[in-house]
Enzyme design. Structure first.
Site, PDB file in Angstrom:
ATOM      1  N   TYR A   1       0.846  -1.194   0.000  1.00 58.35           N
ATOM      2  CA  TYR A   1       0.000   0.000   0.000  1.00 58.35           C
ATOM      3  C   TYR A   1       0.881   1.244   0.000  1.00 58.35           C
ATOM      4  O   TYR A   1       1.772   1.390   0.836  1.00 58.35           O
ATOM      5  CB  TYR A   1      -0.900  -0.024   1.236  1.00 58.35           C
ATOM      6  CG  TYR A   1      -1.851   1.146   1.369  1.00 58.35           C
ATOM      7  CD1 TYR A   1      -2.325   1.834   0.257  1.00 58.35           C
ATOM      8  CD2 TYR A   1      -2.299   1.556   2.621  1.00 58.35           C
ATOM      9  CE1 TYR A   1      -3.201   2.886   0.383  1.00 58.35           C
ATOM     10  CE2 TYR A   1      -3.188   2.613   2.758  1.00 58.35           C
ATOM     11  CZ  TYR A   1      -3.625   3.284   1.638  1.00 58.35           C
ATOM     12  OH  TYR A   1      -4.498   4.337   1.764  1.00 58.35           O
ATOM     13  N   CYS A   2       0.643   2.157  -0.937  1.00 57.42           N
ATOM     14  CA  CYS A   2       1.351   3.431  -1.023  1.00 57.42           C
ATOM     15  C   CYS A   2       2.858   3.176  -1.138  1.00 57.42           C
ATOM     16  O   CYS A   2       3.286   2.430  -2.013  1.00 57.42           O
ATOM     17  CB  CYS A   2       0.995   4.307   0.176  1.00 57.42           C
ATOM     18  SG  CYS A   2       1.600   6.008   0.074  1.00 57.42           S
ATOM     19  N   LEU A   3       3.686   3.764  -0.272  1.00 59.44           N
ATOM     20  CA  LEU A   3       5.125   3.539  -0.348  1.00 59.44           C
ATOM     21  C   LEU A   3       5.481   2.079  -0.090  1.00 59.44           C
ATOM     22  O   LEU A   3       6.499   1.593  -0.581  1.00 59.44           O
ATOM     23  CB  LEU A   3       5.856   4.432   0.656  1.00 59.44           C
ATOM     24  CG  LEU A   3       5.949   5.909   0.285  1.00 59.44           C
ATOM     25  CD1 LEU A   3       6.742   6.663   1.331  1.00 59.44           C
ATOM     26  CD2 LEU A   3       6.570   6.090  -1.081  1.00 59.44           C
TER      27      LEU A   3
END
Length: 624
Positions: A360-362
């Site tokens: 998720y995300c980074l």
């Protein structure tokens, strides 16, 4: 895997890292030339004094520069005044060299003010619309159609449109500087919106009359509470306001255990609720910018609980909150300690089977790096599939977040983090709030301070306030190598001294973008289609960076588009994807669960979690 290395890595490490243990550039490194080394010669006494004085000045120059930049950055929230000044200079000089643009702007201004409404143009009270036709939520109340409020509203919107035209389309201005000037003008104008002032806002005046001024008293109390909370955060203390949602009590309560731990993260395994589960486990790598339980909020909107109930063995990483002692942690450390080591342990617990890896995300960016490194090193049995949730792998178009990233901005941020040893979560949150200042700052201030309405606590707000820190070296490497230089997409990112390529990833991918994402714009997320040749299913869902992912079944107003690219298929543009992919009402979670089951090798008996180091959510997530 060892620390990130290679020619490109060394080239991007800031000069501030070339220091001795005291944090000072060694005097023997600075101020020396090849002539000093090749021709040692004892200077005359007067020359020796001059040499010693010059060397002393040189040795202290860099720390002095760092201290000055860190002080300035602490006053500006890590932003660079020089960067904005350069953008303004670029824009203003080119406007001065564009008489046609200036004439067009003058004509627009003349037309706008000649069509300003008068008192006779105001709508009668019995015909006022239920909502503002401009689409601006600040003026949604019907009272804004009364005179003179409609004059102030329309005048503000005209000025806003004029400045949007003035700051865009100027010949010769660089795209980055144009975006910065346009963004700065919008922020400045938003501060002067008539909705922010008591005497100009009809809704505030009506509320004051109705409550006898009690709204102002309540607003003052809210302001004092918020000021006290900010003061506590600046002193490194826990927030004073209880939002009613705590991890381990109201949030992050899916049953499970901490089954493994190292110095950087804990690994959680969740208790199965079905008798049979998919053979391959799910391994989740969240972003380290915020705490992992965005994916495990309350039972009704917990993605982790949903996956457990859908018949999967679920593992999730919970990051430790770093402090100043962790300033030298690198992206390589996060890759090794936060992805590869826990991944190896998950496979050890699950019969050495490949896993469905989720980022998720980074965390998704880091997972993509890990997947490329595993593919490069000939480990095809480690992963069964990868899922990237609102995660960028190509940073050439990072959206408005890129406004804060250039050489000048990084120099200011580097100095600030060099002093602290980390970037504080509150400092990061301030940058994200600026991206959507109209809703997150000004509308909130009007509601809570002028109308006296305290926002109702929610699980997402409580999670958002539970900020984390980013170690100095790791965050600078991420900003420089990924966000600024785009090394990963362009094949310069090295793991163990050798570059990795996303095109090496052969396992199926499930990629999710969200329509209103200010952090990872979906158009940027979609670029993975250009960088890989494997089977790739792309989902575009309603909502923003967080709300679009936390989009449980039954969530009102949710829909998504989903299309799959077969291996080695021709590229399909973003426009074609939207035009030829019909929206599907509802949550994308069931679609993903079905995809995971379709890419599994059958099922097996549920894997119990009878022992562990601690009960979920563990101890790292509770660190302030």
């Amino acid at each position: 895997m060892s620390e990130i290395s290679g020619t490109e890595a060394h080239a991007s490490i800031p000069a501030a890292q070339v220091r001795d243990a005291s944090g000072t550039v060694p005097a023997g490194v600075r101020g020396r030339t090849m002539a000093d080394v090749g021709h040692p010669r004892r200077p005359r006494p007067s020359q020796a004094k001059q040499h010693d004085f010059a060397t002393a000045l040189s040795a202290h120059a860099d720390p002095l520069d760092q201290a000055a930049q860190a002080t300035l950055a602490s006053l500006t929230g890590g932003l660079s005044p020089a960067s904005m000044a350069l953008a303004l200079l670029d824009w203003s000089m080119h406007v001065g060299l564009a008489p046609g643009k200036c004439l067009d702007l003058a004509m627009r201004a003349s037309h706008a003010w000649s069509s300003a409404p008068t008192r006779d143009d105001a709508a009668p009270p019995d015909t006022l619309p239920a909502a503002d036709a401009t689409g601006d939520p600040r003026f949604a109340d019907a009272a804004w159609s009364h005179w003179p409020y409609c004059v102030w509203r329309d005048g503000f919107l005209r000025v806003q449109r004029w400045w949007r035209d003035a700051t865009t389309g100027v010949p010769g201005v660089s795209r980055h500087h144009e975006d910065m000037v346009s963004f700065g003008a919008r922020q400045w104008l938003d501060a002067w919106s008539p909705s922010n002032f008591v005497a100009l806002n009809p809704l505030v005046l009506q509320t004051a009359v109705r409550t006898g001024g009690a709204n102002f008293a309540a607003g003052a109390r809210h302001w004092l509470e918020d000021a006290e909370e900010i003061a506590c955060a600046l002193r490194g203390k826990q927030a004073v306001r209880d939002r009613g949602y705590r991890p381990g009590y109201e949030l992050a309560i899916t049953p499970g255990r901490v089954v493994w731990r190292n110095a950087l993260c804990e690994l959680l395994q969740y208790t199965p609720t079905t008798t049979r589960v998919a053979c391959e486990p799910i391994f989740i790598v969240p972003s380290w910018i915020m705490k992992y339980y965005i994916l495990d909020l309350q039972p009704h909107n917990s993605l982790i609980r949903y996956l457990v109930g859908a018949g999967f063995t679920v593992f999730a990483v919970s990051w430790r909150n770093p402090d100043a002692a962790d300033r030298e942690l690198t992206l390589g450390d996060y890759l090794k300690l936060g992805v590869l080591e826990p991944l190896a342990y998950v496979r050890e617990r699950c019969e050495r089977l490949p896993v469905h890896a989720v980022g998720y995300c980074l965390g998704g960016t880091l997972l993509a790096i890990a997947a490329a490194a595993l593919a490069r090193d000939g480990a095809p049995d480690a992963l069964r599939s990868i899922t990237l949730l609102a995660a960028q792998t190509d940073f050439s178009a990072p959206g408005e977040l890129g406004l804060f990233i250039d050489a000048s901005a990084l120099a200011a941020l580097d100095a600030l983090m060099w002093r602290q040893g980390y970037l504080d979560g509150a400092q990061m949150a301030a940058a994200f709030q600026l991206l959507n200042a109209r809703d997150l700052i000004w509308s909130r201030m009007m509601s809570e301070y002028l109308l006296g309405r305290r926002s109702k606590p929610s699980d997402l707000m409580a999670w958002n306030a539970d900020a984390t820190r980013m170690p100095y070296r790791m965050h600078i490497e991420y900003l420089t190598r990924l966000l600024l230089n785009n090394d990963l997409a362009e094949g310069r990112y090295c793991v163990d001294g050798r570059p990795v390529a996303l095109s090496d990833i052969a396992v199926p991918a499930f990629v999710v973008g969200t329509e209103r994402d200010h952090v990872s714009p979906w158009r940027s997320v979609y670029k993975l289609n250009l960088l890989t040749h494997n089977e790739l299913t792309f989902v575009l869902t309603a909502g923003g960076h967080n709300g679009g992912i936390v989009s449980e079944p039954g969530h009102v107003g949710r829909y998504y588009r989903c299309a799959t690219r077969v291996p080695d298929a021709p590229y399909r543009s973003r426009h074609d994807f939207v035009e030829h992919t019909a929206p599907v009402e509802g949550s994308w979670w069931p679609c993903w669960a079905a995809w995971l089951h379709a890419h599994s090798r059958g099922d097996t008996g549920a894997r119990r979690v009878d022992t562990g180091l601690a009960d979920a959510p563990g101890s790292y997530v509770l660190q302030p």
